[in-house]
Design a protein around this motif. Structure first.
Motif, PDB file in Angstrom:
ATOM      1  N   PRO A  78       0.804  -1.234   0.000  1.00 23.37           N
ATOM      2  CA  PRO A  78       0.000   0.000   0.000  1.00 23.37           C
ATOM      3  C   PRO A  78       0.832   1.278   0.000  1.00 23.37           C
ATOM      4  N   GLU A  79       1.893   1.325   0.810  1.00 26.73           N
ATOM      5  CA  GLU A  79       2.716   2.531   0.865  1.00 26.73           C
ATOM      6  C   GLU A  79       3.543   2.706  -0.403  1.00 26.73           C
ATOM      7  N   LEU A  80       4.116   1.606  -0.910  1.00 30.93           N
ATOM      8  CA  LEU A  80       4.874   1.701  -2.150  1.00 30.93           C
ATOM      9  C   LEU A  80       3.965   2.098  -3.309  1.00 30.93           C
ATOM     10  N   GLY A  81       2.752   1.573  -3.313  1.00 34.20           N
ATOM     11  CA  GLY A  81       1.795   1.943  -4.350  1.00 34.20           C
ATOM     12  C   GLY A  81       1.414   3.412  -4.284  1.00 34.20           C
ATOM     13  N   ARG A  82       1.281   3.931  -3.070  1.00 33.17           N
ATOM     14  CA  ARG A  82       0.963   5.349  -2.898  1.00 33.17           C
ATOM     15  C   ARG A  82       2.098   6.229  -3.435  1.00 33.17           C
ATOM     16  N   ILE A  83       3.343   5.820  -3.155  1.00 37.31           N
ATOM     17  CA  ILE A  83       4.508   6.563  -3.655  1.00 37.31           C
ATOM     18  C   ILE A  83       4.516   6.552  -5.180  1.00 37.31           C
ATOM     19  N   LEU A  84       4.282   5.392  -5.764  1.00 39.49           N
ATOM     20  CA  LEU A  84       4.286   5.277  -7.219  1.00 39.49           C
ATOM     21  C   LEU A  84       3.142   6.072  -7.838  1.00 39.49           C
ATOM     22  N   ALA A  85       1.989   6.064  -7.184  1.00 43.17           N
ATOM     23  CA  ALA A  85       0.832   6.802  -7.698  1.00 43.17           C
ATOM     24  C   ALA A  85       1.137   8.286  -7.825  1.00 43.17           C
ATOM     25  N   GLY A  86       1.951   8.823  -6.907  1.00 43.21           N
ATOM     26  CA  GLY A  86       2.310  10.228  -6.987  1.00 43.21           C
ATOM     27  C   GLY A  86       3.036  10.566  -8.274  1.00 43.21           C
ATOM     28  N   ALA A  87       3.949   9.690  -8.704  1.00 39.07           N
ATOM     29  CA  ALA A  87       4.681   9.911  -9.956  1.00 39.07           C
ATOM     30  C   ALA A  87       3.769   9.751 -11.162  1.00 39.07           C
ATOM     31  N   ILE A  88       2.879   8.779 -11.103  1.00 39.41           N
ATOM     32  CA  ILE A  88       1.957   8.534 -12.215  1.00 39.41           C
ATOM     33  C   ILE A  88       1.001   9.713 -12.392  1.00 39.41           C
ATOM     34  N   ARG A  89       0.480  10.195 -11.297  1.00 43.05           N
ATOM     35  CA  ARG A  89      -0.518  11.273 -11.327  1.00 43.05           C
ATOM     36  C   ARG A  89       0.044  12.531 -11.997  1.00 43.05           C
ATOM     37  N   GLU A  90       1.303  12.784 -11.770  1.00 40.94           N
ATOM     38  CA  GLU A  90       1.924  13.993 -12.295  1.00 40.94           C
ATOM     39  C   GLU A  90       2.280  13.894 -13.779  1.00 40.94           C
TER      40      GLU A  90
END
Length: 211
Positions: A78-90
């Protein structure tokens, strides 16, 4: 009450530095959040137009990813996915989120597919869902044991198959994996999706080595 007791017996630790976390922090301490995440790393491939990664694959990040992949720390997802989502979103635009799958043998050995859990967690953080689009049809040796890009590309040649070409036909597919090194694995998986009818493939990975 149960969670409070568990936290007293097994206090939560930062996934990177392994220090006990202060109340209110579940998986990542503020120091590591500032030190290791949010990096603007990109690369391109033959079959994927760009791959974004938020972290460098070294030091504490490398150790955390190895624990996640090989030591049963699926709770990191969950935490690693949240970190990755930040890069994807941008950075990325897509119609469908998927992942680079492991073989059945590797999944039995580990108990889970780390790229699938990562993709599902990132998708949830983005308010989306991740879908299986590929299967690995051959259990090849680990890429980490291959010497050089040519050997790595040969090792993954033809190992993936599209599950439902109609599902991805004409779609912009976001392909997720944990680590990208030479890009051979991501390229092979992306090429399989393109051959099955995907309009284009963008990629995201947790980390990449940087020289």
């Amino acid at each position: 009450m149960k969670n409070l007791l568990l936290d007293l017996i097994y206090p939560p630790k930062c996934i990177f530095c392994r220090q006990v976390l202060a109340p209110g922090h579940e998986k990542l301490c503020p120091a590591c959040a500032g030190k290791y995440t949010g990096m603007d790393l990109e690369r391109t491939g033959k079959h994927f137009r760009r791959c974004v990664t938020p972290m460098r694959y070294d030091g504490a990040v490398r150790e955390a990813v190895l624990r996640y992949k090989f030591q049963g720390r699926d709770c990191y997802a969950p935490e690693l996915g949240r970190i990755l989502a930040g890069a994807i979103r941008e950075k990325l635009v897509y119609d469908l989120i998927t992942w680079v799958p492991v073989s059945r043998e590797r999944r039995r050995e580990r108990g889970y597919d780390q790229a699938q859990l990562l993709a599902e967690a990132a998708a949830e953080a983005l308010g989306e869902t991740a879908e299986a689009t590929l299967e690995k049809v051959r259990h090849n040796p680990a890429q980490s044991g291959m010497d050089g890009e040519k050997a790595r590309r040969g090792n993954v040649k033809g190992v993936y198959r599209a599950l439902d070409p109609e599902r991805i036909k004409g779609k912009r597919v976001l392909l997720i994996d944990d680590i990208i090194t030479t890009g051979a694995t991501m390229d092979e998986a992306a090429g399989t999706l393109i051959a099955a009818g995907a309009a284009e493939v963008a990629a995201a990975a947790l980390a990449q080595p940087v020289s």
